[in-house]
Write a protein that holds these residues in place. Sequence first.
Motif, short mmCIF file in Angstrom:
data_model
loop_
_atom_site.label_atom_id
_atom_site.label_comp_id
_atom_site.label_asym_id
_atom_site.label_seq_id
_atom_site.Cartn_x
_atom_site.Cartn_y
_atom_site.Cartn_z
N HIS A 76 -7.41 -2.26 7.78
CA HIS A 76 -7.22 -1.45 8.41
C HIS A 76 -8.30 -0.69 9.60
O HIS A 76 -7.81 -1.10 10.58
CB HIS A 76 -6.34 -1.13 7.82
N TYR A 135 0.86 -1.46 -0.33
CA TYR A 135 0.10 0.18 0.12
C TYR A 135 1.08 0.91 0.06
O TYR A 135 0.48 2.48 -0.59
CB TYR A 135 -0.80 0.29 1.04
N PRO A 175 -7.23 0.21 3.18
CA PRO A 175 -7.54 1.44 3.88
C PRO A 175 -9.10 0.85 4.98
O PRO A 175 -8.98 0.56 6.22
CB PRO A 175 -7.91 2.67 3.63
#
Length: 394
Positions: free
Chosen positions: A201, A135, A198
Motif C-alpha cells: 500500500h 488486513y 502495508p
Amino acid sequence: MLFQVGGHGTRPTFFEMAAAQQLPSSLRAALTYSLGVLALRRPFIHKILDYEEEFFALLMLVLETHSLRTTDASFSESLYGLRRRGVKFKVTKSTLLAHSVDEIHHTRLERRQKILSLAFLVILPYLKSKLQKIYNKEREATLQASLWGDIDERLDNTDVSGRENNSFGSRINSSDGDNSVSALLLKRLRKTVTACYPWLHAGNEGLSFAYQLLYLLDATGFYSLGLHALGVHVCRATGQELMDTSSRVSKMRSRERERLRGSPWLKALQGGLLTCAYALLDYAQTGLIAAVFFFKMMEWWYQSAEERMSAPTVYPPPPPPPPPKVAKEGIPLPADKSLCPLCTQTRVNPSVMALSGFVFCYTCIFKYTDQYKRCPVTLMPANVDQIRRLFQDL
C-alpha cells in the motif's frame, strides 16, 4: 509558473484527472449509503451489502466494458469528456538533428489495451479492497489477542489435554485433517497479507504521488503507473471525436441488430431487449449521478425532519402568578412598602414568606408564624420553614 493549471491543448488538467480518479470511490460510498438506507425498510437488501465488493465490481465491470467499447475511455473519464489514446513515439529526421524529444502520436486503443485497462479499472481495485478488508480483520484479531490472549491456542491446548485423557480421542478422520491443513494454509495466507499489505500500500501510494506530482509539473504525460504500463495518454475529446464516436456506436448497434437470428417475433423481442439495454447503458452515467444526488438530498431532508421532530419544543415562559389576596381578617399592609406590616417599623433583616411573597422583619415573622402557623396577611397555613431571608447588596 512551472506548470499550467488550466492545461493546454488536448492535455487535461490535473484537477480533471483527479476528479475522474476519485469518482468511482465516491460513487461506491454513495451507493453503499443508499443501499443501507433502503435496507432499513427492505431487509433482503442486506444480502447485497454482505457482498459489497463483488456487487460494486460487477457493476463497474458492466459500465467500464461498455464505456471502453463505445468511447475508448473509462466510465468516469467519459463523464468528464476525456478519451484514452495509445501513445506511439514518431521519430523524424528533424528531431534527430535537433536532438529533441520524439513526437508523440496518439492512436485509438487496441483490443489488448482495452482488456488491460479493464483489469486496471476493475480487477485491481477489487483485489485491493479485499486485501484491505483482510488486513483490517487480522489487525483487529491481533489487537484482541494482545489484550485477551489467543483463543485458538487456548482451544488447541484444551483439545490436546482432552485427547491425552480420552482413549477415543486418538481416532481422527481424514476429512478433519484436510480441514486443519486448509485452515492452517488460510491462516498463513492471512498472516502473509498482514505483513506485506502495508508495504504494498505504501509503495502504491508513493508511486501514485510521484506520478501525480510529475504530471502536475508537466514532466510526464502519464497520470498514473497503470497508464504508463499500458502506454496510454488521457486526452480531451474534441467535437469531431464526439461525433465520430456517436456514428461509430450507431453503426456498431446496427450490425448487432443485423446479426439477430430467428423468427420475426423472436427478432422483435431480441431487438426490444437490445434497445432497453442500450438505453440503460447510455443513461447509466446521468442516472447514477442523479440517483446519488437524489439520495443525498433525501438524506438531508429526512435528517432535517428528524432533527425538527427530536428537538425539544421551546414553549414561552408562563405568565407570573396573580398577587396573593389580602384576607379581610388579616393584618393590613402599610402604605409605605419599606415598613414591616407586623411592627409598622422599617424592616430589619427583611425576610419573605415564601407562601405569599410578603416581606417582614425576620424576628416579627418568625414569632408570628411559630405561634399562629399562618401568614399574617393572607391567613394561609404556613410554618417557619417557609421563611426566606433576603440579602441586599450595599
